[in-house]
Design a protein around this motif. Structure first.
Motif, PDB file in Angstrom:
ATOM      1  N   SER A  58     -15.564  -0.655  27.428  1.00  0.00           N
ATOM      2  CA  SER A  58     -16.459  -1.535  28.204  1.00  0.00           C
ATOM      3  C   SER A  58     -16.636  -2.874  27.496  1.00  0.00           C
ATOM      4  N   LEU A  59     -16.545  -2.844  26.168  1.00  0.00           N
ATOM      5  CA  LEU A  59     -16.768  -4.075  25.407  1.00  0.00           C
ATOM      6  C   LEU A  59     -15.661  -5.101  25.596  1.00  0.00           C
ATOM      7  N   GLU A  60     -14.481  -4.607  26.019  1.00  0.00           N
ATOM      8  CA  GLU A  60     -13.366  -5.538  26.195  1.00  0.00           C
ATOM      9  C   GLU A  60     -13.708  -6.643  27.200  1.00  0.00           C
ATOM     10  N   ASN A  61     -14.526  -6.275  28.210  1.00  0.00           N
ATOM     11  CA  ASN A  61     -14.852  -7.284  29.239  1.00  0.00           C
ATOM     12  C   ASN A  61     -16.272  -7.826  29.110  1.00  0.00           C
ATOM     13  N   ALA A  62     -16.962  -7.457  28.036  1.00  0.00           N
ATOM     14  CA  ALA A  62     -18.361  -7.892  27.921  1.00  0.00           C
ATOM     15  C   ALA A  62     -18.446  -9.384  27.626  1.00  0.00           C
ATOM     16  N   PRO A  63     -19.453 -10.058  28.225  1.00  0.00           N
ATOM     17  CA  PRO A  63     -19.618 -11.482  27.925  1.00  0.00           C
ATOM     18  C   PRO A  63     -20.035 -11.657  26.464  1.00  0.00           C
ATOM     19  N   PRO A  64     -19.780 -12.839  25.878  1.00  0.00           N
ATOM     20  CA  PRO A  64     -20.129 -13.035  24.472  1.00  0.00           C
ATOM     21  C   PRO A  64     -21.631 -12.946  24.233  1.00  0.00           C
ATOM     22  N   THR A  65     -22.019 -12.666  22.993  1.00  0.00           N
ATOM     23  CA  THR A  65     -23.447 -12.640  22.666  1.00  0.00           C
ATOM     24  C   THR A  65     -23.951 -14.065  22.472  1.00  0.00           C
ATOM     25  N   ARG A  66     -25.273 -14.231  22.645  1.00  0.00           N
ATOM     26  CA  ARG A  66     -25.907 -15.534  22.418  1.00  0.00           C
ATOM     27  C   ARG A  66     -26.558 -15.543  21.026  1.00  0.00           C
ATOM     28  N   ASP A  67     -26.761 -16.735  20.498  1.00  0.00           N
ATOM     29  CA  ASP A  67     -27.200 -16.904  19.120  1.00  0.00           C
ATOM     30  C   ASP A  67     -28.722 -16.727  18.987  1.00  0.00           C
ATOM     31  N   PHE A  68     -29.142 -15.545  18.586  1.00  0.00           N
ATOM     32  CA  PHE A  68     -30.557 -15.193  18.495  1.00  0.00           C
ATOM     33  C   PHE A  68     -31.256 -16.002  17.400  1.00  0.00           C
ATOM     34  N   LEU A  69     -30.642 -16.013  16.209  1.00  0.00           N
ATOM     35  CA  LEU A  69     -31.231 -16.768  15.086  1.00  0.00           C
ATOM     36  C   LEU A  69     -31.307 -18.254  15.385  1.00  0.00           C
ATOM     37  N   GLY A  70     -30.233 -18.771  15.965  1.00  0.00           N
ATOM     38  CA  GLY A  70     -30.172 -20.195  16.308  1.00  0.00           C
ATOM     39  C   GLY A  70     -31.292 -20.570  17.270  1.00  0.00           C
ATOM     40  N   ALA A  71     -31.547 -19.690  18.246  1.00  0.00           N
ATOM     41  CA  ALA A  71     -32.587 -19.971  19.244  1.00  0.00           C
ATOM     42  C   ALA A  71     -33.967 -20.012  18.572  1.00  0.00           C
ATOM     43  N   LEU A  72     -34.198 -19.124  17.593  1.00  0.00           N
ATOM     44  CA  LEU A  72     -35.488 -19.118  16.889  1.00  0.00           C
ATOM     45  C   LEU A  72     -35.652 -20.391  16.065  1.00  0.00           C
ATOM     46  N   ARG A  73     -34.598 -20.765  15.342  1.00  0.00           N
ATOM     47  CA  ARG A  73     -34.645 -21.979  14.510  1.00  0.00           C
ATOM     48  C   ARG A  73     -34.897 -23.210  15.372  1.00  0.00           C
ATOM     49  N   GLU A  74     -34.184 -23.278  16.488  1.00  0.00           N
ATOM     50  CA  GLU A  74     -34.280 -24.432  17.382  1.00  0.00           C
ATOM     51  C   GLU A  74     -35.699 -24.552  17.958  1.00  0.00           C
ATOM     52  N   ALA A  75     -36.279 -23.417  18.356  1.00  0.00           N
ATOM     53  CA  ALA A  75     -37.636 -23.451  18.924  1.00  0.00           C
ATOM     54  C   ALA A  75     -38.648 -23.881  17.869  1.00  0.00           C
ATOM     55  N   ASN A  76     -38.468 -23.407  16.652  1.00  0.00           N
ATOM     56  CA  ASN A  76     -39.364 -23.760  15.550  1.00  0.00           C
ATOM     57  C   ASN A  76     -39.282 -25.279  15.287  1.00  0.00           C
TER      58      ASN A  76
ATOM     59  N   ILE B 114     -25.927   1.037  18.691  1.00  0.00           N
ATOM     60  CA  ILE B 114     -25.692  -0.406  18.550  1.00  0.00           C
ATOM     61  C   ILE B 114     -24.607  -0.846  19.538  1.00  0.00           C
ATOM     62  N   PHE B 115     -23.562  -0.044  19.627  1.00  0.00           N
ATOM     63  CA  PHE B 115     -22.506  -0.330  20.606  1.00  0.00           C
ATOM     64  C   PHE B 115     -23.075  -0.285  22.034  1.00  0.00           C
ATOM     65  N   TYR B 116     -23.900   0.711  22.282  1.00  0.00           N
ATOM     66  CA  TYR B 116     -24.478   0.872  23.620  1.00  0.00           C
ATOM     67  C   TYR B 116     -25.335  -0.340  23.990  1.00  0.00           C
ATOM     68  N   ALA B 117     -26.155  -0.772  23.038  1.00  0.00           N
ATOM     69  CA  ALA B 117     -27.018  -1.935  23.289  1.00  0.00           C
ATOM     70  C   ALA B 117     -26.177  -3.166  23.606  1.00  0.00           C
ATOM     71  N   ARG B 118     -25.087  -3.322  22.879  1.00  0.00           N
ATOM     72  CA  ARG B 118     -24.195  -4.468  23.098  1.00  0.00           C
ATOM     73  C   ARG B 118     -23.603  -4.420  24.512  1.00  0.00           C
ATOM     74  N   VAL B 119     -23.191  -3.228  24.935  1.00  0.00           N
ATOM     75  CA  VAL B 119     -22.629  -3.064  26.275  1.00  0.00           C
ATOM     76  C   VAL B 119     -23.673  -3.394  27.347  1.00  0.00           C
ATOM     77  N   LYS B 120     -24.928  -3.059  27.073  1.00  0.00           N
ATOM     78  CA  LYS B 120     -25.995  -3.281  28.053  1.00  0.00           C
ATOM     79  C   LYS B 120     -26.559  -4.706  28.013  1.00  0.00           C
ATOM     80  N   GLY B 121     -25.983  -5.561  27.180  1.00  0.00           N
ATOM     81  CA  GLY B 121     -26.358  -6.980  27.245  1.00  0.00           C
ATOM     82  C   GLY B 121     -27.230  -7.505  26.116  1.00  0.00           C
ATOM     83  N   ALA B 122     -27.447  -6.705  25.065  1.00  0.00           N
ATOM     84  CA  ALA B 122     -28.277  -7.184  23.951  1.00  0.00           C
ATOM     85  C   ALA B 122     -27.540  -8.238  23.124  1.00  0.00           C
ATOM     86  N   ASP B 123     -28.325  -9.145  22.541  1.00  0.00           N
ATOM     87  CA  ASP B 123     -27.795 -10.128  21.596  1.00  0.00           C
ATOM     88  C   ASP B 123     -28.267  -9.801  20.182  1.00  0.00           C
TER      89      ASP B 123
END
Ligand SMILES: O=P(O)(O)OC[C@@H](O)[C@@H](O)c1c[nH]c2ccccc12
Length: 326
Positions: A81-99, A182-191
């Protein structure tokens, strides 16, 4: 049912061997031996075979739940399922940017229907609507509870929020006991995903952090006391640490916990390592936010105080004492 599922599942050496065989990059014999010893010690600590507190109860149930889920969807199928999963978004970057943008700690707003300590927090619970309101209100990231039994959350909620086009990076708020999750969370859309130091031995944290990196996920490693903080600070590769103000064994909440754990040499080491610290739980007012910010956090994780408001987005302005949306 086995009253102590831990003994027969996660902590059995065969299951660890099987797990490690599936992830050959981190398969080390001495790690396995050390782990065997750690497991033995843990089991010796608890001979009564009944959970001693709520956290232990949750984890014992989780072991059984995960074993069943993994049977239905083995790792090989998750990898497909991961072969077609969209890329993850930058969680740390988003926190730094908001700060940087707001001058306040970056907000991780939690989509939380209930908890064992507070009961139902919100009756009319539409996860996607709440997520959208948080995003509009200026949240940097969102946390989505996926545990069903104790928090009335679900992976469907996580998936629905991801598919609804919410741009905030998403934290999967789970009780992780096995790498499969962890794999499951990634498949379900977690970053990003939570790893709780009170639940996991050091070697698991180390190994799971590596798996997160391999999958493009950010690991939020949660601690509650000095001992756990010191353990986690000694693990290489940890970039994001959460200090939970709630004791998961007793439910007691005390926000001075965040301050205590950031004092002195610990705080220094954290700055040296450029680790971002998240103040978690029990934050309700602008004074609370100022207090943990003063203590040194660059991010906060908030559920109850904002999810309870009729407009959770406006709840965010109430929490910060200011509109922090763009
Ligand atoms: O609702 P609060 O008090 O704002 O707390 C949010 C979050 O910190 C809390 O849900 C939490 C922090 N760590 C956890 C681990 C498991 C379950 C839940 C949690």
């Amino acid at each position: 049912m086995n009253p102590n599922p831990r003994a027969g599942n996660r902590f059995s050496v065969t299951s660890i061997e099987a797990q490690q065989a599936e992830f050959p990059t981190v398969n080390k014999e001495d790690e396995l031996k050390a782990k065997e010893f750690e497991v033995m010690m843990l089991q010796e600590e608890n001979e009564g075979n009944t959970p001693r507190n709520i956290l232990e109860e949750i984890v014992w149930n989780k072991d059984v739940e995960v074993a069943k889920m993994r049977e239905r969807k083995p790792l090989s199928s998750l990898k497909k399922s991961l072969e077609n999963a969209p890329p993850t978004r930058d969680f740390l970057g988003a926190l730094r940017e908001a700060n940087r943008r707001t001058g306040f700690p970056g907000l991780i707003a939690e989509v939380k229907k209930a908890s064992p300590s507070r009961g139902i927090l919100r009756e009319d619970f539409d996860p996607v609507e709440i997520a959208k309101a948080y995003e509009k209100g200026g949240a940097a990231c969102l946390s989505v509870l996926t545990d069903e039994k104790y928090f009335k959350g679900s992976f469907e909620n996580l998936e629905a929020i991801r598919n609804a086009g919410v741009k905030c990076p998403l934290l999967c708020k789970e009780f992780v006991v096995e790498a499969w999750q962890i794999f499951y969370a990634r498949v379900k859309g977690a970053d990003a995903i939570l790893l709780i130091a009170a639940v996991l031995p050091d070697l698991d944290i180390k190994y799971m952090t590596k798996i997160c990196k391999m999958l493009g996920l950010t690991a939020l490693v949660e601690v509650h006391d000095e001992r756990e903080m010191d353990r986690v600070l000694a693990i290489e590769g940890v970039e994001l640490i959460g200090i939970n103000n709630r004791n998961l064994e007793t439910f007691e909440v005390d926000i001075s916990n965040t301050k205590r754990l950031l004092e002195g040499e610990r705080g220094q080491l954290i700055r040296q390592k450029d680790i971002i610290v998240v103040g978690e739980s029990g934050l309700f007012t602008p004074d609370d936010i100022a207090y943990v910010q003063e203590a040194g956090v660059k991010a906060v994780l908030v559920g109850e105080s904002i999810v309870k408001q009729s407009d959770p987005g406006k709840g965010i302005s109430g929490l910060f004492g200011k509109d922090i949306s763009l």
